[in-house]
Design a protein around this motif. Structure first.
Motif, short mmCIF file in Angstrom:
data_model
loop_
_atom_site.label_atom_id
_atom_site.label_comp_id
_atom_site.label_asym_id
_atom_site.label_seq_id
_atom_site.Cartn_x
_atom_site.Cartn_y
_atom_site.Cartn_z
N ASP A 162 0.29 -0.83 -0.31
CA ASP A 162 0.00 0.22 0.01
C ASP A 162 1.17 1.69 -0.57
N LYS A 163 2.21 0.79 0.95
CA LYS A 163 2.88 1.95 0.63
C LYS A 163 3.70 2.32 -1.20
N ASN A 164 3.56 1.13 -1.11
CA ASN A 164 4.52 1.41 -2.42
C ASN A 164 3.49 2.05 -3.37
N LYS A 165 2.98 1.59 -2.88
CA LYS A 165 1.74 2.31 -4.77
C LYS A 165 1.36 3.75 -4.22
N LEU A 166 1.12 3.53 -2.74
CA LEU A 166 1.40 5.36 -2.34
C LEU A 166 2.27 6.53 -2.52
N ILE A 167 3.40 6.36 -2.42
CA ILE A 167 4.91 7.01 -2.97
C ILE A 167 4.77 6.62 -4.26
N ILE A 168 4.51 5.87 -5.39
CA ILE A 168 4.27 6.25 -6.77
C ILE A 168 3.15 6.98 -7.53
N ASP A 169 2.49 7.36 -6.51
CA ASP A 169 0.80 7.72 -7.30
C ASP A 169 1.00 9.25 -6.95
N GLY A 170 2.15 9.08 -5.74
CA GLY A 170 2.94 10.12 -5.09
C GLY A 170 3.72 11.17 -5.83
N LEU A 171 4.14 10.31 -6.31
CA LEU A 171 5.80 11.00 -7.17
C LEU A 171 5.25 11.28 -8.62
N VAL A 172 4.31 10.46 -9.05
CA VAL A 172 3.40 11.14 -10.80
C VAL A 172 2.56 12.30 -10.16
N LEU A 173 1.84 12.51 -9.21
CA LEU A 173 1.05 13.76 -9.25
C LEU A 173 2.87 14.84 -9.02
N GLY A 207 10.91 8.21 -16.05
CA GLY A 207 10.69 6.41 -16.10
C GLY A 207 9.48 6.30 -14.82
N ILE A 208 9.16 6.98 -13.75
CA ILE A 208 8.21 6.08 -12.65
C ILE A 208 7.28 6.63 -13.21
N LEU A 209 6.61 7.53 -14.43
CA LEU A 209 5.04 8.09 -15.43
C LEU A 209 4.97 6.52 -15.98
N GLY A 210 6.48 6.24 -16.59
CA GLY A 210 6.50 4.68 -17.41
C GLY A 210 5.80 4.10 -16.92
N TYR A 211 6.60 3.57 -15.28
CA TYR A 211 5.62 2.30 -14.91
C TYR A 211 4.50 2.44 -14.09
N TYR A 212 3.98 3.74 -13.75
CA TYR A 212 2.76 4.11 -12.95
C TYR A 212 1.65 3.64 -14.90
N LEU A 213 2.05 4.17 -16.03
CA LEU A 213 1.11 3.08 -17.23
C LEU A 213 1.46 2.66 -16.62
N ALA A 214 2.57 1.60 -17.04
CA ALA A 214 2.09 0.66 -17.33
C ALA A 214 1.73 -0.51 -16.55
N ASN A 215 1.25 -0.30 -15.05
CA ASN A 215 0.90 -1.16 -14.31
C ASN A 215 -0.38 -1.18 -13.35
N ARG A 216 -1.21 0.46 -14.19
CA ARG A 216 -2.35 0.49 -13.43
C ARG A 216 -3.37 0.41 -14.37
N ASP A 217 -4.54 0.39 -14.62
CA ASP A 217 -5.98 -0.37 -14.93
C ASP A 217 -6.60 1.02 -15.14
N PHE A 218 -6.71 1.67 -16.90
CA PHE A 218 -7.17 2.75 -16.58
C PHE A 218 -8.44 2.31 -17.43
N SER A 219 -8.99 0.84 -17.61
CA SER A 219 -9.92 0.33 -18.39
C SER A 219 -11.22 -0.36 -17.31
N PHE A 220 -12.15 -0.52 -17.70
CA PHE A 220 -12.53 -2.02 -17.49
C PHE A 220 -11.96 -3.12 -17.84
N SER A 221 -12.23 -4.50 -17.48
CA SER A 221 -11.69 -6.04 -18.11
C SER A 221 -11.54 -5.51 -18.69
N ASN A 222 -12.96 -6.46 -19.59
CA ASN A 222 -13.24 -6.76 -21.09
C ASN A 222 -12.66 -6.19 -22.43
N ARG A 223 -12.25 -7.23 -23.38
CA ARG A 223 -12.07 -6.74 -24.57
C ARG A 223 -11.93 -5.90 -25.23
#
Length: 375
Positions: A162-173, A207-223
């Motif tokens: 949870d803290k890991n995610k919070l750090i990444i989110d904070g740095l992207v912001l 670099g941090i933004l690239g990790y964020y965009l590669a690992n956060r889901d911005f859509s619903f789950s169906n194809r």
């Protein structure tokens, strides 16, 4: 480190290296073209590909490096040796090529002064002109980014998820605020020739933004929705790209010279993010055996993309030398900068790209040379 190749990363790297070469080949024609003319808009469109290409390379590095547990020794072996060994080789080749051109009286915009300060600036990428080592700035920038991301990883692996995610989110912001408010307002003035170290460190945000965009889901789950997301982000990219060309033209008309916007602007960030997400969701949407993505990935086009991606670093190193060969040796007597700028710009892009690619590909298959090729 995870060695599994991700195809959309390869596709993005292939597009990025083409964009960098397109920028460098069109730039010399663009500065000699009337602002706002048809030729201007065509050449500027090629030149503007640079705007997102460098950030894309850094974003992919971040996506691959962040939240990976690796030792300092492994980090140095995998990253520093991967960059510094080819860099030393190609820097020596550039110096030798410059000496030979001068020795045989061939006029070219190469390294022609051998004072210690000047040579250091060339080797650090702080000179003006890619044929004088200007492209080397990327090498030192990416090394600084790697160090920052390595130190960040040491923090991330020691905290909870949870803290890991919070750090990444904070740095992207923070990076969004940095590009939207801090840099444009002039609170921080950075550039390759102004606060260089801070300029390099700032790329860590990509670099941090690239990790964020590669690992956060911005859509619903169906194809279906992922296909829509891919098309939507691609459409956004096209709109932003057209707007960028118009914006640069307006800025250039005001200053009466080519004036681009910085890497750390919200427009650059959105350009790089939209193309990154478009490719990501294109890959994730097509998962069936008969999908378009798999046909591309497993077909001839996929082989070409993979090869271009693997050779992209070496192509980056060698392309200024190949540019010198065509511009100053093969076409040196043809005065190409006063003739059909679009045609000659496109011709140089094709010639420099494929010649550089072929040489790096050949070197990558020869013992010892593969270690210095950059492939």
């Amino acid at each position: 480190m995870n060695k599994r190749r991700i195809f959309y990363y390869d596709a993005l790297k292939a597009i990025a290296i083409i964009g960098i070469i397109a920028c460098h080949m069109s730039g010399s024609f663009l500065v000699k073209t009337d602002i706002g003319s048809f030729n201007w808009y065509c050449l500027l469109s090629l030149n503007t590909l640079r705007q997102f290409s460098i950030p894309i390379f850094v974003m992919i590095s971040g996506a691959l490096l962040i939240n990976k547990d690796y030792s300092l020794a492994n980090f140095i072996k995998k990253k520093f040796n991967r960059i510094l060994v080819p860099y030393i080789f190609w820097a020596i080749i550039l110096l030798l090529a410059s000496l030979l051109l001068i020795r045989f009286g061939i006029e070219a915009n190469v390294i022609n002064t051998y004072s210690l300060d000047y040579l250091i600036n060339c080797l650090l990428g702080l000179s003006k002109g890619i044929t004088k080592g200007r492209h080397f700035w990327f090498i030192w920038m990416i090394l600084v980014v790697y160090i920052v991301l390595f130190l960040l990883n040491k923090i991330l692996i020691k905290v909870s998820e949870d803290k890991n995610k919070l750090i990444i989110d904070g740095l992207v912001l923070f990076f969004l605020i940095y590009c939207l408010i801090i840099v444009p307002s002039g609170l921080v003035k950075i550039g390759a020739f102004n606060n260089t170290i801070l300029f390099y460190i700032s790329f860590s945000g990509y670099g941090i933004l690239g990790y964020y965009l590669a690992n956060r889901d911005f859509s619903f789950s169906n194809r279906f929705n992922k296909k829509i997301m891919s098309i939507g982000f691609l459409t956004l990219f096209v709109i932003l790209f057209i707007y960028s060309v118009i914006k640069i033209t307006n800025l250039s008309l005001i200053s009466n010279k080519l004036t681009t916007f910085p890497y750390f602007s919200i427009l650059t960030l959105l350009l790089a993010s939209s193309i990154f997400l478009s490719f990501r969701y294109f890959e994730e949407a097509d998962e069936g055996e008969k999908s378009i993505f798999l046909k591309i990935k497993n077909g001839k086009l996929g082989e070409i993309v993979n090869s271009l991606s693997r050779c992209s670093f070496g192509i980056y190193f060698i392309h200024p030398l190949i540019y010198i060969f065509y511009k100053d040796i093969l076409f040196g007597s043809m005065n190409i900068f006063n003739r059909s700028p679009i045609k000659w710009s496109l011709l140089l892009i094709v010639l420099v790209l494929f010649t550089s690619w072929a040489i790096i590909l050949i070197m990558s298959r020869i013992p010892y040379l593969e270690k210095v090729s950059g492939a």
